[in-house]
Scaffold this motif. Structure first.
Motif, PDB file in Angstrom:
ATOM      1  N   HIS A 168     -15.531 -21.879  18.696  1.00 49.67           N
ATOM      2  CA  HIS A 168     -14.141 -22.083  19.564  1.00 49.67           C
ATOM      3  C   HIS A 168     -13.495 -22.358  20.719  1.00 49.67           C
ATOM      4  CE1 HIS A 168     -15.666 -19.176  16.817  1.00 49.67           C
ATOM      5  NE2 HIS A 168     -14.076 -18.771  15.670  1.00 49.67           N
ATOM      6  N   VAL A 169     -12.026 -23.329  20.461  1.00 45.50           N
ATOM      7  CA  VAL A 169     -11.484 -24.226  22.046  1.00 45.50           C
ATOM      8  C   VAL A 169     -10.683 -24.411  21.676  1.00 45.50           C
ATOM      9  CG1 VAL A 169     -14.265 -25.815  21.897  1.00 45.50           C
ATOM     10  CG2 VAL A 169     -12.347 -26.642  20.828  1.00 45.50           C
ATOM     11  N   ASN A 170      -9.960 -24.737  22.806  1.00 41.56           N
ATOM     12  CA  ASN A 170      -8.836 -24.554  22.756  1.00 41.56           C
ATOM     13  C   ASN A 170      -8.469 -26.357  23.834  1.00 41.56           C
ATOM     14  OD1 ASN A 170      -5.488 -24.077  23.973  1.00 41.56           O
ATOM     15  ND2 ASN A 170      -5.252 -23.761  22.328  1.00 41.56           N
ATOM     16  N   VAL A 171      -7.503 -27.050  22.972  1.00 37.04           N
ATOM     17  CA  VAL A 171      -7.336 -28.306  23.504  1.00 37.04           C
ATOM     18  C   VAL A 171      -5.605 -27.952  23.523  1.00 37.04           C
ATOM     19  CG1 VAL A 171      -6.405 -30.608  24.265  1.00 37.04           C
ATOM     20  CG2 VAL A 171      -9.180 -29.710  22.727  1.00 37.04           C
ATOM     21  N   SER A 172      -5.345 -28.328  25.034  1.00 36.43           N
ATOM     22  CA  SER A 172      -3.295 -27.712  24.893  1.00 36.43           C
ATOM     23  C   SER A 172      -2.930 -29.949  25.874  1.00 36.43           C
ATOM     24  CB  SER A 172      -3.476 -26.981  26.083  1.00 36.43           C
ATOM     25  OG  SER A 172      -3.584 -27.073  26.625  1.00 36.43           O
ATOM     26  N   PHE A 173      -1.952 -30.219  25.905  1.00 31.70           N
ATOM     27  CA  PHE A 173      -1.010 -31.320  26.193  1.00 31.70           C
ATOM     28  C   PHE A 173       0.146 -30.913  26.324  1.00 31.70           C
ATOM     29  CE2 PHE A 173      -4.272 -32.766  22.492  1.00 31.70           C
ATOM     30  CZ  PHE A 173      -4.913 -34.030  23.584  1.00 31.70           C
ATOM     31  N   PHE A 174       0.359 -31.407  27.226  1.00 35.61           N
ATOM     32  CA  PHE A 174       2.114 -30.998  28.126  1.00 35.61           C
ATOM     33  C   PHE A 174       2.857 -32.368  28.378  1.00 35.61           C
ATOM     34  CE2 PHE A 174       4.763 -30.325  31.541  1.00 35.61           C
ATOM     35  CZ  PHE A 174       5.455 -29.782  31.155  1.00 35.61           C
ATOM     36  N   ASP A 175       3.992 -32.822  27.716  1.00 35.30           N
ATOM     37  CA  ASP A 175       4.328 -33.717  27.906  1.00 35.30           C
ATOM     38  C   ASP A 175       5.919 -33.903  29.135  1.00 35.30           C
ATOM     39  OD1 ASP A 175       6.414 -35.852  28.728  1.00 35.30           O
ATOM     40  OD2 ASP A 175       6.764 -36.805  26.483  1.00 35.30           O
ATOM     41  N   SER A 176       5.548 -33.684  30.629  1.00 33.26           N
ATOM     42  CA  SER A 176       6.282 -33.030  31.059  1.00 33.26           C
ATOM     43  C   SER A 176       7.423 -33.599  31.762  1.00 33.26           C
ATOM     44  CB  SER A 176       6.120 -33.361  32.804  1.00 33.26           C
ATOM     45  OG  SER A 176       5.778 -34.790  33.449  1.00 33.26           O
ATOM     46  N   SER A 177       8.233 -34.890  30.894  1.00 31.62           N
ATOM     47  CA  SER A 177       9.324 -35.872  30.180  1.00 31.62           C
ATOM     48  C   SER A 177      10.051 -35.131  29.813  1.00 31.62           C
ATOM     49  CB  SER A 177       9.416 -36.701  30.307  1.00 31.62           C
ATOM     50  OG  SER A 177       8.476 -36.826  29.012  1.00 31.62           O
ATOM     51  N   THR A 178       9.275 -34.407  28.591  1.00 32.63           N
ATOM     52  CA  THR A 178      10.374 -33.541  27.605  1.00 32.63           C
ATOM     53  C   THR A 178      10.479 -32.137  27.737  1.00 32.63           C
ATOM     54  OG1 THR A 178       8.855 -33.867  26.000  1.00 32.63           O
ATOM     55  CG2 THR A 178      10.519 -35.980  26.297  1.00 32.63           C
ATOM     56  N   THR A 179       9.082 -31.969  28.524  1.00 31.09           N
ATOM     57  CA  THR A 179       8.511 -30.376  28.215  1.00 31.09           C
ATOM     58  C   THR A 179       8.048 -30.165  26.891  1.00 31.09           C
ATOM     59  OG1 THR A 179      11.107 -28.762  27.152  1.00 31.09           O
ATOM     60  CG2 THR A 179      10.037 -29.388  30.215  1.00 31.09           C
ATOM     61  N   SER A 180       7.616 -30.921  25.807  1.00 24.70           N
ATOM     62  CA  SER A 180       6.549 -30.721  24.781  1.00 24.70           C
ATOM     63  C   SER A 180       5.387 -30.576  24.930  1.00 24.70           C
ATOM     64  CB  SER A 180       6.688 -32.112  24.359  1.00 24.70           C
ATOM     65  OG  SER A 180       8.318 -32.441  23.798  1.00 24.70           O
ATOM     66  N   TRP A 181       5.165 -29.339  24.497  1.00 25.68           N
ATOM     67  CA  TRP A 181       3.031 -29.249  24.307  1.00 25.68           C
ATOM     68  C   TRP A 181       2.724 -28.887  22.470  1.00 25.68           C
ATOM     69  CZ3 TRP A 181       2.678 -24.624  22.244  1.00 25.68           C
ATOM     70  CH2 TRP A 181       3.825 -24.066  22.136  1.00 25.68           C
ATOM     71  N   VAL A 182       1.862 -28.612  23.433  1.00 27.73           N
ATOM     72  CA  VAL A 182       0.747 -28.969  22.026  1.00 27.73           C
ATOM     73  C   VAL A 182      -0.274 -27.678  22.031  1.00 27.73           C
ATOM     74  CG1 VAL A 182      -0.983 -29.854  20.128  1.00 27.73           C
ATOM     75  CG2 VAL A 182       1.167 -31.263  20.983  1.00 27.73           C
ATOM     76  N   SER A 183      -0.945 -26.886  21.197  1.00 23.91           N
ATOM     77  CA  SER A 183      -1.869 -26.170  21.441  1.00 23.91           C
ATOM     78  C   SER A 183      -2.268 -25.649  20.389  1.00 23.91           C
ATOM     79  CB  SER A 183      -1.806 -24.877  22.037  1.00 23.91           C
ATOM     80  OG  SER A 183      -2.876 -23.594  21.273  1.00 23.91           O
ATOM     81  N   TYR A 184      -3.934 -26.521  20.358  1.00 28.66           N
ATOM     82  CA  TYR A 184      -4.770 -27.058  18.974  1.00 28.66           C
ATOM     83  C   TYR A 184      -6.127 -25.287  18.981  1.00 28.66           C
ATOM     84  CZ  TYR A 184      -4.352 -31.757  17.876  1.00 28.66           C
ATOM     85  OH  TYR A 184      -4.835 -32.816  16.834  1.00 28.66           O
ATOM     86  N   ALA A 185      -6.247 -24.866  18.569  1.00 28.87           N
ATOM     87  CA  ALA A 185      -6.969 -23.650  18.531  1.00 28.87           C
ATOM     88  C   ALA A 185      -7.655 -23.866  16.857  1.00 28.87           C
ATOM     89  CB  ALA A 185      -6.258 -22.176  17.808  1.00 28.87           C
ATOM     90  N   GLY A 186      -9.567 -24.258  17.261  1.00 35.72           N
ATOM     91  CA  GLY A 186     -10.033 -24.427  16.188  1.00 35.72           C
ATOM     92  C   GLY A 186     -11.687 -24.576  17.244  1.00 35.72           C
ATOM     93  N   ARG A 187     -12.546 -25.276  16.043  1.00 40.28           N
ATOM     94  CA  ARG A 187     -13.707 -25.731  15.954  1.00 40.28           C
ATOM     95  C   ARG A 187     -14.173 -26.883  17.197  1.00 40.28           C
ATOM     96  NH1 ARG A 187     -16.447 -20.456  14.014  1.00 40.28           N
ATOM     97  NH2 ARG A 187     -14.861 -19.314  13.005  1.00 40.28           N
ATOM     98  N   ALA A 188     -15.252 -26.777  17.851  1.00 33.10           N
ATOM     99  CA  ALA A 188     -15.824 -27.817  18.355  1.00 33.10           C
ATOM    100  C   ALA A 188     -17.204 -28.140  17.363  1.00 33.10           C
ATOM    101  CB  ALA A 188     -15.765 -27.857  19.490  1.00 33.10           C
ATOM    102  N   ARG A 189     -17.355 -29.550  17.298  1.00 37.55           N
ATOM    103  CA  ARG A 189     -18.866 -29.693  16.768  1.00 37.55           C
ATOM    104  C   ARG A 189     -19.252 -30.539  17.654  1.00 37.55           C
ATOM    105  NH1 ARG A 189     -16.560 -31.099  10.312  1.00 37.55           N
ATOM    106  NH2 ARG A 189     -16.188 -32.587  11.809  1.00 37.55           N
ATOM    107  N   VAL A 190     -20.438 -30.842  18.282  1.00 35.94           N
ATOM    108  CA  VAL A 190     -21.251 -32.127  18.671  1.00 35.94           C
ATOM    109  C   VAL A 190     -21.762 -33.021  17.875  1.00 35.94           C
ATOM    110  CG1 VAL A 190     -23.012 -32.716  20.941  1.00 35.94           C
ATOM    111  CG2 VAL A 190     -21.021 -30.757  21.078  1.00 35.94           C
TER     112      VAL A 190
END
Length: 196
Positions: A90-112
């Motif tokens: 179980h992992v989370n990946v988040s992104f943030f665009d400071s120019s707009t304050t838009s953000w993304v949060s992925y909740a999922g599973r990682a496969r290697v």
């Protein structure tokens, strides 16, 4: 726990932000806009003691959004993140665009994976800078180095906040809300589920 209607009454900011229904295609386009603007995400994993660790990583799959929402990262498989993914996928990946304050949060599973075709497909010379050439003829820091693995994050749920307004209009909107006492939401909050 509050009912949905009680939650909407007590949290009008979120209720306003979640109020606009859009199609899965529109959601995907907005998601990709945010990730492309942010470029770098924070991959969060959990170690055996339960501690969360995050690190900055850039997804290497440029076709994100064209029917594909999985994230792919290339990394050195002797680093702690790989042990942590093995311990708990179980992992989370988040992104943030400071120019707009838009953000993304992925909740999922990682496969290697050490699938060489996948690694070659997404290889970039800049990855060598993170891996290094050990000059031993094996650990060359290129796409054939056995230390190079792909981490694919398969989302269970993606939540994102999207606004196209610049800083000044957002500030004016929030300031007006502060004066009137009415909650205002200068963006949209959407969820992409497995079903979509």
């Amino acid at each position: 726990m509050s009912s949905p209607s009680e939650r909407a009454r007590l949290d009008p900011y979120t209720a306003q932000a979640e109020n606009k229904p859009i199609s899965p295609l529109e959601k995907s386009k907005a998601l990709c806009t945010i990730i492309k603007a942010a470029k770098t995400g924070m991959l969060v994993t959990r170690n055996t003691e339960g501690n969360l660790h995050s690190r900055a990583m850039n997804p290497v799959n440029s076709k994100l959004g064209e029917g594909q929402l999985n994230l792919v990262f290339l990394a050195n498989n002797v680093t702690a993140k790989f042990e942590e993914i093995e311990n708990d996928s179980h992992v989370n990946v988040s992104f943030f665009d400071s120019s707009t304050t838009s953000w993304v949060s992925y909740a999922g599973r990682a496969r290697v994976s050490q699938d060489r075709d996948l690694i070659h497909k997404h290889w970039s010379k800049t990855v060598t800078g993170y891996i290094g050439n050990l000059k031993d003829g094996v650990h060359t820091g290129d796409e054939n180095d056995p230390r190079v693995s792909a981490i694919e994050v398969v989302p269970d749920e993606i939540r994102y906040w999207f606004t196209e307004k610049g800083a000044v209009p957002r500030t004016v909107q929030v300031a007006a809300g502060a004066v009137t006492g009415k909650a205002t939401s200068p963006g949209e909050l959407h969820t992409i589920t497995n079903e979509e």
